[in-house]
Design a protein around this motif. Structure first.
Motif, short mmCIF file in Angstrom:
data_model
loop_
_atom_site.label_atom_id
_atom_site.label_comp_id
_atom_site.label_asym_id
_atom_site.label_seq_id
_atom_site.Cartn_x
_atom_site.Cartn_y
_atom_site.Cartn_z
N ILE A 1 24.75 40.77 25.88
CA ILE A 1 25.17 41.93 26.56
C ILE A 1 24.06 42.87 26.85
N ALA A 2 23.87 43.69 27.99
CA ALA A 2 22.82 44.40 28.21
C ALA A 2 23.34 45.74 27.50
N GLY A 3 22.28 46.27 26.74
CA GLY A 3 22.42 47.64 26.03
C GLY A 3 22.77 47.41 24.59
N ASN A 4 22.81 48.41 23.98
CA ASN A 4 22.89 48.46 22.53
C ASN A 4 24.40 48.65 22.14
N ILE A 5 25.15 47.74 22.31
CA ILE A 5 26.69 47.79 22.08
C ILE A 5 26.98 47.28 20.85
N ASP A 6 27.83 48.17 20.34
CA ASP A 6 28.51 47.53 18.89
C ASP A 6 29.66 46.55 19.21
N VAL A 7 29.64 45.18 18.78
CA VAL A 7 30.54 44.25 19.01
C VAL A 7 31.25 43.99 17.97
N ASP A 8 32.72 43.69 18.13
CA ASP A 8 33.50 43.28 17.24
C ASP A 8 34.34 42.13 17.84
N TRP A 9 34.03 40.86 17.85
CA TRP A 9 34.66 39.84 18.52
C TRP A 9 36.17 39.76 18.25
N ILE A 10 36.67 40.05 16.95
CA ILE A 10 37.92 39.79 16.55
C ILE A 10 38.90 40.90 17.39
N SER A 11 38.21 42.11 17.58
CA SER A 11 39.00 43.38 18.21
C SER A 11 38.98 42.70 19.80
N TRP A 12 37.80 42.29 20.38
CA TRP A 12 38.08 42.03 21.45
C TRP A 12 39.14 40.86 21.78
N ALA A 13 39.02 39.76 20.95
CA ALA A 13 40.08 38.84 21.13
C ALA A 13 41.61 39.10 21.12
N VAL A 14 41.84 40.05 20.29
CA VAL A 14 43.18 40.46 20.20
C VAL A 14 43.68 41.30 21.51
#
Length: 127
Positions: free
Chosen positions: A88-101
């Motif tokens: 992903i472009a930019g400095n984004i804080d990622v939490d795949w579990i939050s995305w998955a739900v």
């Protein structure tokens, strides 16, 4: 026993076979591992499979190239988060579990490419 029972027929569509395996509940907690010699096409299969999963409304794939990560720990969640962050472009804080739900009707599928390379590298450090 698996290979001796004709569970996989010669010339069968491997992608279709793996997709069918994702529908079994036992595989939601067990990894599916694709093995092969260097250059056999494991990475290509992984990329194509992730793209094909995007076409289905039952799954949401997370494709992670382990060779692109600086692994400082052995926590898989961190590896997946870092792998997604790298795409992903930019400095984004990622939490795949939050995305998955957020995908309430779709099953997350984590595809780790280069796991065999990671194992070989870790064995070199142990020697």
């Amino acid at each position: 026993d698996f290979w001796e029972t004709d569970a996989v027929k010669k010339e069968e569509n491997v992608g279709k076979f793996i997709l069918n395996e994702l529908h079994f509940p036992k595989n939601s907690v067990s990894p599916i591992i694709v093995l092969g010699n260097p250059g056999a096409g494991k990475s290509m299969l992984s990329k194509v499979f992730a793209a094909r999963l995007c076409e289905h409304n039952k799954f949401v794939p997370f494709f992670i190239r382990l060779r692109d990560l600086e692994l400082t720990d052995t926590i898989p969640k961190n590896h997946v988060n870092e792998g997604i962050k790298n795409t992903i472009a930019g400095n984004i804080d990622v939490d795949w579990i939050s995305w998955a739900v957020e995908f309430k009707t779709r099953t997350p599928v984590i595809i780790l490419d280069g796991f065999d390379e990671l194992l070989r590298a870790s064995q070199c450090f142990l020697l």
